[in-house]
Every structure is written in C-alpha cells, then in structure tokens.
Write an enzyme that holds these catalytic residues in place. Structure first.
Site, PDB file in Angstrom:
ATOM      1  N   TYR A  55       4.081 -69.195 -28.973  1.00  0.00           N
ATOM      2  CA  TYR A  55       3.420 -69.858 -28.328  1.00  0.00           C
ATOM      3  C   TYR A  55       3.590 -71.679 -27.784  1.00  0.00           C
ATOM      4  O   TYR A  55       3.673 -72.020 -26.885  1.00  0.00           O
ATOM      5  CB  TYR A  55       2.046 -70.067 -27.408  1.00  0.00           C
ATOM      6  CG  TYR A  55       0.709 -68.632 -27.415  1.00  0.00           C
ATOM      7  CD1 TYR A  55       2.146 -66.888 -27.452  1.00  0.00           C
ATOM      8  CD2 TYR A  55       0.311 -68.167 -27.624  1.00  0.00           C
ATOM      9  CE1 TYR A  55       1.960 -66.260 -27.649  1.00  0.00           C
ATOM     10  CE2 TYR A  55      -0.421 -66.723 -27.162  1.00  0.00           C
ATOM     11  CZ  TYR A  55       0.397 -65.951 -27.286  1.00  0.00           C
ATOM     12  OH  TYR A  55       0.380 -64.355 -27.392  1.00  0.00           O
ATOM     13  N   ILE A 234      -8.804 -60.548 -23.285  1.00  0.00           N
ATOM     14  CA  ILE A 234      -8.530 -62.683 -23.842  1.00  0.00           C
ATOM     15  C   ILE A 234      -7.678 -62.362 -22.738  1.00  0.00           C
ATOM     16  O   ILE A 234      -6.548 -63.461 -22.649  1.00  0.00           O
ATOM     17  CB  ILE A 234      -7.679 -62.541 -25.076  1.00  0.00           C
ATOM     18  CG1 ILE A 234      -6.232 -61.515 -25.783  1.00  0.00           C
ATOM     19  CG2 ILE A 234      -8.881 -62.669 -26.074  1.00  0.00           C
ATOM     20  CD1 ILE A 234      -5.863 -61.751 -26.624  1.00  0.00           C
ATOM     21  N   LYS A 236      -6.384 -65.237 -19.747  1.00  0.00           N
ATOM     22  CA  LYS A 236      -5.709 -66.170 -20.359  1.00  0.00           C
ATOM     23  C   LYS A 236      -6.156 -67.136 -18.589  1.00  0.00           C
ATOM     24  O   LYS A 236      -5.250 -66.478 -17.092  1.00  0.00           O
ATOM     25  CB  LYS A 236      -4.022 -66.659 -19.844  1.00  0.00           C
ATOM     26  CG  LYS A 236      -3.334 -67.769 -19.855  1.00  0.00           C
ATOM     27  CD  LYS A 236      -2.681 -67.519 -18.552  1.00  0.00           C
ATOM     28  CE  LYS A 236      -1.737 -69.312 -18.968  1.00  0.00           C
ATOM     29  NZ  LYS A 236      -1.704 -69.670 -17.010  1.00  0.00           N
ATOM     30  N   ARG A 242     -12.391 -69.789 -12.793  1.00  0.00           N
ATOM     31  CA  ARG A 242     -11.966 -68.741 -13.450  1.00  0.00           C
ATOM     32  C   ARG A 242     -12.732 -68.357 -15.070  1.00  0.00           C
ATOM     33  O   ARG A 242     -12.529 -67.024 -15.318  1.00  0.00           O
ATOM     34  CB  ARG A 242     -10.604 -68.172 -13.280  1.00  0.00           C
ATOM     35  CG  ARG A 242     -10.129 -67.747 -11.523  1.00  0.00           C
ATOM     36  CD  ARG A 242      -8.957 -67.228 -11.564  1.00  0.00           C
ATOM     37  NE  ARG A 242      -7.451 -67.903 -11.540  1.00  0.00           N
ATOM     38  CZ  ARG A 242      -6.925 -68.891 -10.923  1.00  0.00           C
ATOM     39  NH1 ARG A 242      -7.215 -69.354  -9.143  1.00  0.00           N
ATOM     40  NH2 ARG A 242      -5.805 -69.932 -11.649  1.00  0.00           N
ATOM     41  N   SER A 245     -16.340 -67.232 -14.508  1.00  0.00           N
ATOM     42  CA  SER A 245     -16.486 -65.939 -13.763  1.00  0.00           C
ATOM     43  C   SER A 245     -15.958 -64.370 -14.382  1.00  0.00           C
ATOM     44  O   SER A 245     -16.677 -63.961 -14.776  1.00  0.00           O
ATOM     45  CB  SER A 245     -14.948 -66.081 -12.661  1.00  0.00           C
ATOM     46  OG  SER A 245     -15.616 -65.452 -11.934  1.00  0.00           O
ATOM     47  N   ASN A 246     -14.866 -64.938 -15.537  1.00  0.00           N
ATOM     48  CA  ASN A 246     -14.390 -64.067 -16.472  1.00  0.00           C
ATOM     49  C   ASN A 246     -15.284 -64.217 -17.575  1.00  0.00           C
ATOM     50  O   ASN A 246     -15.519 -62.741 -18.130  1.00  0.00           O
ATOM     51  CB  ASN A 246     -12.554 -64.471 -16.890  1.00  0.00           C
ATOM     52  CG  ASN A 246     -11.935 -64.263 -16.172  1.00  0.00           C
ATOM     53  OD1 ASN A 246     -11.737 -63.664 -15.109  1.00  0.00           O
ATOM     54  ND2 ASN A 246     -10.348 -65.636 -16.480  1.00  0.00           N
TER      55      ASN A 246
END
Length: 280
Positions: A55, A234, A236, A242, A245-246
């Site tokens: 990454y 997981i 992203k 968000r 919320s997630n």
C-alpha cells in the site's frame, strides 16, 4: 475528543490473540491520507487498522496511530508482506521493515499478502511468520488471498494454524468453500472489499429494501451481513461520516432469511481475483 460511535467487540484467534470484529482498510490511501484517516477512525471508535507493504502507506498509518493518543496496546495493527519476501529469513526481514516504517515495536497480525504459487515459496514465508509468533514479535499470523489448497500445504508443513485468512468477500463474492474450510480449521475469515469495489452492490434492491426496513444505510446492511456470517470486514473509507456509520452495526441483527437474500447475490468464485494466477 468526541465520544466513540462504537467500540467493536472482539473475537478470539487460534493462537491466543483477540481481533476486533470490524476494522479500517487503508488501500489505496496515500501516507498523508492514511495519517488523517487512521487518527479519525480511532477517535470514532475503531481499534483495528489494516495496511500492507504494497500500500505504500505504513508510515502514514503509523503517524495516525500515534496522533490518536490511544495507547498502543489498545490497538490492533495488521500489515502484510509482499512476494519478494517469501522465505524464512526474508519474512522476518519484511517484518522488521514494516514495524520500522509503522514506528511500532510489534504487530498484532502479520499476513502473507498473496500465495504466488508459481514462486512456490509461501510455505517458507509462513515458517518465517511462525518464528515471529514464537518469539512474541507478532501476536497473530495469517494469510491473505489463500485458497484451501494453499492453506493445506501451510498446515501440513508447520502444524501452526493461521489466525486469519483475509480474502475478497462480499454478498456478490461469497467464497463459500473458503469460508467453510476456514471455519472447520479454526481460522477467522476476514473480508476485504466487503461492501463491493465501486460496483452496484449497494444499489441492489435486495440491499436497499432491507436498508429501508431497518432505517439503515445499504453499507450498514452489507456489513451486518458479514457479521452475521462470523466474518471480520475491513471497509475502507476516508470519510469520517462513513467511518462512523460503518462501525454502528452492532445494535441490530438481520434475520436468517435476510442473510440468505443477500447471499443469493453471489456471482460465483470466478468473479474473485484468482490467487493461483495473480498476486504480488
């Protein structure tokens, strides 16, 4: 600091650690994006952050961890090694490099990112991970994008159960065979791409109708589906809204019929990236 939206419950892993049931994915964030997102996510209530050498953002993730002010021992940090470190010594060197970039003394979970069977070195890489585990430098070890046939070789060679197999998984890619194999062998299945990858999943009527029924977002419904199946998603996002919320998915449940309706969106194993032919 604002009060956390939620702190995810944990579940035990095969080798003694405990993993939060939801985490923050960081691909494809830059170092700068990851630094901000990780600090925000931890403030919101996340305790697991997932990164990888590939990454290119381990330094930023590390800065975000430190900026959060939350003690290291309360956080669960995952990274992954690339194919060029498939070997016993090489895997240990990859670990040393990752913790240095992250600015931490240990990892909670270290994964082999892809099996890359054409190299035929992933068993040796896993042997390197088992040494890290035995030395207490990692709290848990595992695999990413490994199929049951790959895991069979790892188990036969080492006798050490991987704590986690992180695979591409969503209602459109349900990976039934891998999930069943992992469950049978005490391996936690972690879901990358859990709410789809820019596709049409969140707009599917099967998702939106359930979302309307519960007064929830489509993403919350899909993430709850993962939890109902015992998976660890997981997702992203760099959006604090968000993120919040997630993680607010632990105060409701789906019915078995709703879970089945979402699972029926599966498009087959062939829609997943084939780790016999792709990887890094």
């Amino acid at each position: 600091m604002n009060s956390p939206a939620a702190i995810a419950p944990t579940r035990p892993l095969a080798n003694g650690a405990a993993i939060p049931q939801i985490g923050l994915g960081t691909w494809p964030m830059s170092n700068a994006e990851a630094e901000v997102a990780v600090a925000q996510a931890i403030e919101i209530g996340y305790r697991m952050v997932d990164t990888a050498y590939k990454y290119g953002n381990e330094e930023g993730v590390g800065r975000g961890l430190r900026a959060s002010g939350v003690p290291r021992e309360e956080l669960f940090v995952t990274s992954k090694l690339n194919g060029e470190w498939h070997g016993v010594r090489e895997a240990q060197q990859a670990f040393d490099d990752s913790v240095k970039r992250l600015g931490v003394d240990y990892l909670d979970l270290f994964l082999i990112h892809w099996p890359m069977p054409w190299q035929d070195r992933y068993v040796q890489a896993y042997e390197g991970l088992t040494k890290l585990l035995a030395d207490g430098r990692v709290r848990a070890i595992g695999l990413s994008n490994f199929k049951p046939a790959h895991i069979e070789r790892v188990l036969a060679a080492t006798g050490v159960t991987p704590d986690v197999d992180q695979i591409q998984l969503s209602p459109q890619v349900t990976r039934d065979a891998s999930r069943a194999y992992n469950s049978e062998h005490g391996i936690v299945t972690q879901s990358w791409g859990p709410i789809g990858q820019g596709g049409d999943l969140l707009a599917d009527p099967s998702v939106t109708e359930i979302a309307q029924r519960y007064g929830r977002s489509p993403a919350q419904i899909v993430l709850r589906w993962h939890l109902e199946l015992g998976l660890v998603p997981i997702p992203k996002t760099t959006s604090p809204e968000r993120m919040r919320s997630n993680i607010e998915v632990f105060d409701f449940q789906l019915t078995p019929s709703e879970v089945a309706a979402l699972s029926a969106l599966d498009r087959g194993e062939e829609t997943a990236d084939d780790s016999d032919t792709v990887g890094h």
